[in-house]
Design a protein around this motif. Structure first.
Motif, PDB file in Angstrom:
ATOM      1  N   THR A  99       0.852  -1.180   0.000  1.00 41.77           N
ATOM      2  CA  THR A  99       0.000   0.000   0.000  1.00 41.77           C
ATOM      3  C   THR A  99       0.885   1.225   0.000  1.00 41.77           C
ATOM      4  OG1 THR A  99      -1.703  -1.169   1.249  1.00 41.77           O
ATOM      5  CG2 THR A  99      -1.817   1.229   1.234  1.00 41.77           C
ATOM      6  N   GLN A 100       0.676   2.077  -0.993  1.00 41.79           N
ATOM      7  CA  GLN A 100       1.410   3.327  -1.058  1.00 41.79           C
ATOM      8  C   GLN A 100       0.684   4.322  -0.167  1.00 41.79           C
ATOM      9  OE1 GLN A 100       1.547   5.016  -4.951  1.00 41.79           O
ATOM     10  NE2 GLN A 100       2.924   6.662  -4.359  1.00 41.79           N
ATOM     11  N   THR A 101       1.419   5.036   0.665  1.00 40.82           N
ATOM     12  CA  THR A 101       0.809   5.995   1.576  1.00 40.82           C
ATOM     13  C   THR A 101       1.489   7.347   1.451  1.00 40.82           C
ATOM     14  OG1 THR A 101       2.302   5.426   3.387  1.00 40.82           O
ATOM     15  CG2 THR A 101       0.218   4.216   3.269  1.00 40.82           C
ATOM     16  N   ARG A 102       0.820   8.329   1.976  1.00 42.99           N
ATOM     17  CA  ARG A 102       1.445   9.642   2.158  1.00 42.99           C
ATOM     18  C   ARG A 102       1.068  10.107   3.551  1.00 42.99           C
ATOM     19  NH1 ARG A 102      -1.840  13.986   2.086  1.00 42.99           N
ATOM     20  NH2 ARG A 102      -3.881  13.760   1.144  1.00 42.99           N
ATOM     21  N   GLU A 103       1.884  10.930   4.139  1.00 39.65           N
ATOM     22  CA  GLU A 103       1.637  11.386   5.497  1.00 39.65           C
ATOM     23  C   GLU A 103       0.958  12.749   5.450  1.00 39.65           C
ATOM     24  OE1 GLU A 103       4.102  12.447   9.551  1.00 39.65           O
ATOM     25  OE2 GLU A 103       5.044  11.225   8.022  1.00 39.65           O
ATOM     26  N   THR A 104      -0.111  12.897   6.228  1.00 42.44           N
ATOM     27  CA  THR A 104      -0.731  14.213   6.320  1.00 42.44           C
ATOM     28  C   THR A 104       0.216  15.132   7.071  1.00 42.44           C
ATOM     29  OG1 THR A 104      -1.872  13.647   8.371  1.00 42.44           O
ATOM     30  CG2 THR A 104      -3.085  13.310   6.323  1.00 42.44           C
ATOM     31  N   ASN A 105       0.134  16.381   6.752  1.00 38.22           N
ATOM     32  CA  ASN A 105       1.030  17.352   7.332  1.00 38.22           C
ATOM     33  C   ASN A 105       0.181  18.458   7.956  1.00 38.22           C
ATOM     34  OD1 ASN A 105       2.853  19.450   7.799  1.00 38.22           O
ATOM     35  ND2 ASN A 105       4.120  18.837   6.060  1.00 38.22           N
ATOM     36  N   ILE A 106       0.431  18.798   9.183  1.00 36.91           N
ATOM     37  CA  ILE A 106      -0.369  19.800   9.890  1.00 36.91           C
ATOM     38  C   ILE A 106      -0.293  21.151   9.186  1.00 36.91           C
ATOM     39  CG2 ILE A 106      -0.564  21.091  12.062  1.00 36.91           C
ATOM     40  CD1 ILE A 106       0.168  18.509  13.499  1.00 36.91           C
ATOM     41  N   ARG A 107       0.813  21.455   8.534  1.00 37.10           N
ATOM     42  CA  ARG A 107       0.957  22.753   7.865  1.00 37.10           C
ATOM     43  C   ARG A 107       0.127  22.847   6.593  1.00 37.10           C
ATOM     44  NH1 ARG A 107       6.489  21.831   9.606  1.00 37.10           N
ATOM     45  NH2 ARG A 107       6.580  20.515   7.791  1.00 37.10           N
ATOM     46  N   THR A 108      -0.028  21.732   5.844  1.00 37.79           N
ATOM     47  CA  THR A 108      -0.724  21.823   4.558  1.00 37.79           C
ATOM     48  C   THR A 108      -2.063  21.107   4.530  1.00 37.79           C
ATOM     49  OG1 THR A 108       0.454  19.884   3.744  1.00 37.79           O
ATOM     50  CG2 THR A 108       1.418  22.036   3.272  1.00 37.79           C
ATOM     51  N   ASP A 109      -2.270  20.101   5.379  1.00 42.92           N
ATOM     52  CA  ASP A 109      -3.527  19.372   5.423  1.00 42.92           C
ATOM     53  C   ASP A 109      -4.237  19.699   6.728  1.00 42.92           C
ATOM     54  OD1 ASP A 109      -2.947  18.016   3.049  1.00 42.92           O
ATOM     55  OD2 ASP A 109      -1.784  16.503   4.124  1.00 42.92           O
ATOM     56  N   PRO A 110      -5.553  19.638   6.710  1.00 47.82           N
ATOM     57  CA  PRO A 110      -6.235  19.822   7.993  1.00 47.82           C
ATOM     58  C   PRO A 110      -5.829  18.704   8.949  1.00 47.82           C
ATOM     59  CG  PRO A 110      -7.802  19.664   6.168  1.00 47.82           C
ATOM     60  CD  PRO A 110      -6.450  19.425   5.619  1.00 47.82           C
ATOM     61  N   PRO A 111      -5.527  19.029  10.202  1.00 42.31           N
ATOM     62  CA  PRO A 111      -5.103  17.989  11.146  1.00 42.31           C
ATOM     63  C   PRO A 111      -6.256  17.071  11.533  1.00 42.31           C
ATOM     64  CG  PRO A 111      -5.192  20.124  12.222  1.00 42.31           C
ATOM     65  CD  PRO A 111      -5.489  20.356  10.774  1.00 42.31           C
ATOM     66  N   PHE A 112      -5.918  15.929  12.051  1.00 42.75           N
ATOM     67  CA  PHE A 112      -6.875  14.922  12.481  1.00 42.75           C
ATOM     68  C   PHE A 112      -7.124  15.124  13.969  1.00 42.75           C
ATOM     69  CE2 PHE A 112      -7.605  10.445  13.896  1.00 42.75           C
ATOM     70  CZ  PHE A 112      -8.825  10.279  13.256  1.00 42.75           C
ATOM     71  N   TYR A 113      -8.371  15.367  14.347  1.00 44.73           N
ATOM     72  CA  TYR A 113      -8.732  15.636  15.735  1.00 44.73           C
ATOM     73  C   TYR A 113      -9.075  14.330  16.440  1.00 44.73           C
ATOM     74  CZ  TYR A 113     -11.786  16.790  19.615  1.00 44.73           C
ATOM     75  OH  TYR A 113     -12.371  16.852  20.843  1.00 44.73           O
ATOM     76  N   SER A 123      -0.635  13.912  12.781  1.00 42.69           N
ATOM     77  CA  SER A 123      -0.529  13.616  11.356  1.00 42.69           C
ATOM     78  C   SER A 123      -0.705  12.104  11.235  1.00 42.69           C
ATOM     79  CB  SER A 123       0.816  14.066  10.803  1.00 42.69           C
ATOM     80  OG  SER A 123       1.852  13.383  11.427  1.00 42.69           O
ATOM     81  N   GLN A 124      -1.120  11.638  10.085  1.00 48.36           N
ATOM     82  CA  GLN A 124      -1.363  10.207   9.907  1.00 48.36           C
ATOM     83  C   GLN A 124      -1.003   9.779   8.502  1.00 48.36           C
ATOM     84  OE1 GLN A 124      -5.509   9.415  10.485  1.00 48.36           O
ATOM     85  NE2 GLN A 124      -6.157  10.701   8.807  1.00 48.36           N
ATOM     86  N   GLU A 125      -0.821   8.464   8.332  1.00 52.04           N
ATOM     87  CA  GLU A 125      -0.551   7.887   7.022  1.00 52.04           C
ATOM     88  C   GLU A 125      -1.880   7.677   6.298  1.00 52.04           C
ATOM     89  OE1 GLU A 125       2.487   6.955   5.569  1.00 52.04           O
ATOM     90  OE2 GLU A 125       3.380   8.028   7.250  1.00 52.04           O
ATOM     91  N   VAL A 126      -1.972   8.187   5.077  1.00 49.28           N
ATOM     92  CA  VAL A 126      -3.190   8.066   4.288  1.00 49.28           C
ATOM     93  C   VAL A 126      -2.899   7.168   3.089  1.00 49.28           C
ATOM     94  CG1 VAL A 126      -4.905   9.319   2.922  1.00 49.28           C
ATOM     95  CG2 VAL A 126      -3.910  10.377   4.956  1.00 49.28           C
ATOM     96  N   PRO A 127      -3.629   6.044   2.935  1.00 50.70           N
ATOM     97  CA  PRO A 127      -3.401   5.182   1.771  1.00 50.70           C
ATOM     98  C   PRO A 127      -3.821   5.888   0.484  1.00 50.70           C
ATOM     99  CG  PRO A 127      -4.962   4.160   3.325  1.00 50.70           C
ATOM    100  CD  PRO A 127      -4.637   5.514   3.837  1.00 50.70           C
ATOM    101  N   VAL A 128      -2.959   5.822  -0.530  1.00 46.24           N
ATOM    102  CA  VAL A 128      -3.273   6.466  -1.807  1.00 46.24           C
ATOM    103  C   VAL A 128      -3.248   5.498  -2.983  1.00 46.24           C
ATOM    104  CG1 VAL A 128      -2.569   8.770  -1.101  1.00 46.24           C
ATOM    105  CG2 VAL A 128      -0.883   7.232  -2.116  1.00 46.24           C
ATOM    106  N   GLY A 129      -2.767   4.257  -2.778  1.00 45.36           N
ATOM    107  CA  GLY A 129      -2.735   3.306  -3.890  1.00 45.36           C
ATOM    108  C   GLY A 129      -2.234   1.938  -3.468  1.00 45.36           C
ATOM    109  N   GLN A 130      -2.494   0.952  -4.319  1.00 41.74           N
ATOM    110  CA  GLN A 130      -2.038  -0.423  -4.113  1.00 41.74           C
ATOM    111  C   GLN A 130      -1.104  -0.798  -5.269  1.00 41.74           C
ATOM    112  OE1 GLN A 130      -3.030  -2.688  -1.672  1.00 41.74           O
ATOM    113  NE2 GLN A 130      -4.242  -1.149  -0.629  1.00 41.74           N
TER     114      GLN A 130
END
Length: 180
Positions: A99-113, A123-130
């Motif tokens: 699973t390809q992931t990208r990490e959310t970034n507090i500066r550019t993505d809305p943070p996860f509450y 910040s969290q790992e978001v799956p973007v592809g297989q």
């Protein structure tokens, strides 16, 4: 002006040619191993279990892998025989679903509450592809001494289309056996 255009085109071709989905992980010869001491080779039987290895597609890809290895060894001066080879070829194959992931970034993505009264931002790992990653482990074994004389491992991203898969197999075996 045309010269700059051609130089830019050549630079682009060289840059994209260097981007390969296949890489040689390791090669390890035994002490005093020289390929010129051997003239013939054969493949060991490939044993497999489970659902996927029984499919016709799997068998066709094993045959394609053997054919690619055979052409590389023939290019090196060896020939394939059915009985009493100087070298036995043992192949190990592993295919992993990734699973390809990208990490959310507090500066550019809305943070996860998280939490009701305990506020925290993560910040969290978001799956973007297989994708599928394949690894081929090749062992050359001297049957007279019952000893492995060379090992090479290559891995790469496996495309979904069979015609592209054959190209990746050929590229991987060419890179691997260039280290032999």
């Amino acid at each position: 002006m045309k010269i700059l255009h051609y130089l830019g085109l050549i630079g682009l071709l060289l840059a994209t040619g260097g981007c390969s989905s296949v890489r040689v992980v390791k090669t390890e010869p035994a002490p005093n191993f020289t390929l010129t001491n051997y003239r013939t080779f054969a493949f060991s039987d490939i044993e497999s279990t489970g659902d996927i290895p029984q499919s016709g597609f799997y068998r066709s890809q094993i045959d394609a892998l053997k054919k690619s290895i055979e052409s590389e060894l023939v290019r090196k001066g060896l020939r394939r025989v059915d009985t009493q080879p100087d070298l036995m070829m043992n192949i190990g194959i592993a295919v992993d679903e990734k699973t390809q992931t990208r990490e959310t970034n507090i500066r550019t993505d809305p943070p996860f509450y998280i939490g009701q009264r305990r506020y925290s931002w993560r910040s969290q790992e978001v799956p973007v592809g297989q994708y599928r990653q394949g690894t081929v482990d090749v062992h050359l074994v001297d049957p007279k001494r019952n000893e492995m004389v060379w090992q090479g491992v290559v891995e790469g991203i496996l495309p979904k289309k069979p015609e592209k898969l054959q190209k990746v197999i050929n590229e991987g075996m060419a890179k691997l056996f260039d280290h032999l």
